[in-house]
Design a protein around this motif. Structure first.
Motif, PDB file in Angstrom:
ATOM      1  N   GLU A  85      33.774  31.100  31.763  1.00 16.15           N
ATOM      2  CA  GLU A  85      34.568  31.805  31.170  1.00 16.15           C
ATOM      3  C   GLU A  85      34.761  33.247  31.888  1.00 16.15           C
ATOM      4  O   GLU A  85      35.929  33.952  31.794  1.00 16.15           O
ATOM      5  CB  GLU A  85      34.231  32.278  29.835  1.00 16.15           C
ATOM      6  N   LEU A  86      34.051  33.759  32.829  1.00 19.16           N
ATOM      7  CA  LEU A  86      34.169  35.066  33.647  1.00 19.16           C
ATOM      8  C   LEU A  86      34.206  34.697  35.107  1.00 19.16           C
ATOM      9  O   LEU A  86      34.499  35.610  35.627  1.00 19.16           O
ATOM     10  CB  LEU A  86      32.588  35.692  33.292  1.00 19.16           C
ATOM     11  N   GLY A  87      34.001  33.527  35.502  1.00 17.88           N
ATOM     12  CA  GLY A  87      34.090  33.311  37.117  1.00 17.88           C
ATOM     13  C   GLY A  87      33.069  33.379  37.958  1.00 17.88           C
ATOM     14  O   GLY A  87      31.908  33.765  37.447  1.00 17.88           O
ATOM     15  N   PRO A  88      33.242  33.677  39.074  1.00 19.31           N
ATOM     16  CA  PRO A  88      32.087  33.463  40.041  1.00 19.31           C
ATOM     17  C   PRO A  88      31.093  34.510  39.976  1.00 19.31           C
ATOM     18  O   PRO A  88      29.648  34.652  40.319  1.00 19.31           O
ATOM     19  CB  PRO A  88      32.710  33.541  41.541  1.00 19.31           C
ATOM     20  N   ALA A 130      32.806  45.497  37.363  1.00 13.73           N
ATOM     21  CA  ALA A 130      33.920  45.339  37.919  1.00 13.73           C
ATOM     22  C   ALA A 130      34.170  44.243  38.550  1.00 13.73           C
ATOM     23  O   ALA A 130      35.241  43.670  38.742  1.00 13.73           O
ATOM     24  CB  ALA A 130      33.948  46.724  38.942  1.00 13.73           C
ATOM     25  N   ALA A 131      33.048  43.735  39.283  1.00 12.99           N
ATOM     26  CA  ALA A 131      33.571  42.317  39.858  1.00 12.99           C
ATOM     27  C   ALA A 131      33.524  41.349  38.842  1.00 12.99           C
ATOM     28  O   ALA A 131      34.267  40.282  39.114  1.00 12.99           O
ATOM     29  CB  ALA A 131      31.988  42.115  40.533  1.00 12.99           C
ATOM     30  N   ILE A 132      32.967  41.130  37.583  1.00 12.00           N
ATOM     31  CA  ILE A 132      33.205  40.344  36.869  1.00 12.00           C
ATOM     32  C   ILE A 132      34.536  40.343  36.253  1.00 12.00           C
ATOM     33  O   ILE A 132      35.298  39.688  36.124  1.00 12.00           O
ATOM     34  CB  ILE A 132      32.313  40.394  35.400  1.00 12.00           C
ATOM     35  N   GLY A 135      36.922  38.729  38.907  1.00 14.00           N
ATOM     36  CA  GLY A 135      36.941  37.648  38.998  1.00 14.00           C
ATOM     37  C   GLY A 135      37.215  36.689  37.998  1.00 14.00           C
ATOM     38  O   GLY A 135      37.372  35.471  38.000  1.00 14.00           O
ATOM     39  N   GLY A 136      37.641  37.359  36.925  1.00 12.87           N
ATOM     40  CA  GLY A 136      38.039  36.572  35.588  1.00 12.87           C
ATOM     41  C   GLY A 136      39.021  35.488  35.699  1.00 12.87           C
ATOM     42  O   GLY A 136      39.110  34.477  35.387  1.00 12.87           O
ATOM     43  N   PRO A 137      40.341  36.014  36.443  1.00 11.41           N
ATOM     44  CA  PRO A 137      41.407  35.008  36.867  1.00 11.41           C
ATOM     45  C   PRO A 137      40.884  33.931  37.696  1.00 11.41           C
ATOM     46  O   PRO A 137      41.578  32.965  37.583  1.00 11.41           O
ATOM     47  CB  PRO A 137      42.523  35.829  37.602  1.00 11.41           C
ATOM     48  N   ARG A 138      39.838  33.872  38.327  1.00 14.88           N
ATOM     49  CA  ARG A 138      39.472  32.509  38.877  1.00 14.88           C
ATOM     50  C   ARG A 138      38.492  31.724  38.318  1.00 14.88           C
ATOM     51  O   ARG A 138      37.869  30.737  38.547  1.00 14.88           O
ATOM     52  CB  ARG A 138      38.649  33.112  40.417  1.00 14.88           C
ATOM     53  N   ALA A 139      38.163  32.069  36.715  1.00 16.93           N
ATOM     54  CA  ALA A 139      37.023  31.400  35.988  1.00 16.93           C
ATOM     55  C   ALA A 139      38.080  30.174  35.794  1.00 16.93           C
ATOM     56  O   ALA A 139      39.174  30.388  35.424  1.00 16.93           O
ATOM     57  CB  ALA A 139      36.899  32.234  34.915  1.00 16.93           C
ATOM     58  N   PRO A 140      37.014  29.060  35.519  1.00 11.52           N
ATOM     59  CA  PRO A 140      37.901  27.638  35.223  1.00 11.52           C
ATOM     60  C   PRO A 140      38.481  27.846  33.854  1.00 11.52           C
ATOM     61  O   PRO A 140      39.475  26.935  33.570  1.00 11.52           O
ATOM     62  CB  PRO A 140      36.529  26.870  35.215  1.00 11.52           C
ATOM     63  N   GLU A 141      38.110  28.656  32.885  1.00  8.95           N
ATOM     64  CA  GLU A 141      38.718  28.766  31.537  1.00  8.95           C
ATOM     65  C   GLU A 141      39.586  29.674  31.290  1.00  8.95           C
ATOM     66  O   GLU A 141      40.216  29.755  30.458  1.00  8.95           O
ATOM     67  CB  GLU A 141      37.654  28.416  30.346  1.00  8.95           C
ATOM     68  N   HIS A 142      40.053  30.486  32.368  1.00  6.99           N
ATOM     69  CA  HIS A 142      40.843  31.587  32.187  1.00  6.99           C
ATOM     70  C   HIS A 142      42.228  31.155  31.990  1.00  6.99           C
ATOM     71  O   HIS A 142      42.700  30.353  32.623  1.00  6.99           O
ATOM     72  CB  HIS A 142      40.982  32.361  33.600  1.00  6.99           C
TER      73      HIS A 142
END
Length: 147
Positions: A85-88, A130-132, A135-142
């Motif tokens: 949900e949040l990405g890398p 801020a990093a989270i 990176g959100g748009p790169r999360a698999p479930e974004h």
């Protein structure tokens, strides 16, 4: 318990004693879900930044989801959900038992299984938050489960 009553807060041990679906023959099944409140202090004193999500159903919620106790611990399942949900940047989050703040058991009705919800709280540095967010748009479930 009446349907309009909220269940009492349970300790981690009491919640885990309920088991998971299929763990006790003849006993009602339970599913477990873990969610976390991530917060970071802002540079201005006394102000906090909280991480929440806009869910697919239009409601706001905390990141997390269902955990398969037969395959993973509560924390391992929560980490998996956070990566989805949040990405890398979520890979760097470390959540342990000390972050567990309690659980509630919501009994199922009829053939439905009950749901045990576990809640965690974790302070992160402003840079981590801020990093989270970046990176959100790169999360698999974004865009699928969360916005």
């Amino acid at each position: 318990m009446r349907t309009d009553e909220r269940p009492p807060l349970l300790s981690r041990a009491a919640a885990l004693a309920l088991g998971g679906t299929g763990q006790r023959r003849g006993a009602p099944g339970w599913r477990h879900a873990c969610h976390v409140l991530l917060y970071a202090p802002l540079p201005a004193a006394g102000i906090r930044h909280f991480g929440m999500q806009l869910r697919f159903d239009g409601r706001f919620g905390f990141p997390g989801g269902l955990v398969e106790l037969a395959e993973e611990s509560l924390e391992a399942g929560l980490h998996r959900e956070l990566r989805e949900e949040l990405g890398p940047a979520a890979d760097r989050l470390r959540l342990g038992r000390r972050h567990h703040r309690g659980a509630k058991a919501w009994p199922g009705s009829g053939s439905d299984v009950g749901l045990v919800t576990h809640f965690y709280i974790r302070r992160v540095r402003w840079e981590e938050m801020a990093a989270i967010e970046r990176g959100g748009p790169r999360a698999p479930e974004h865009g699928l489960e969360v916005g």
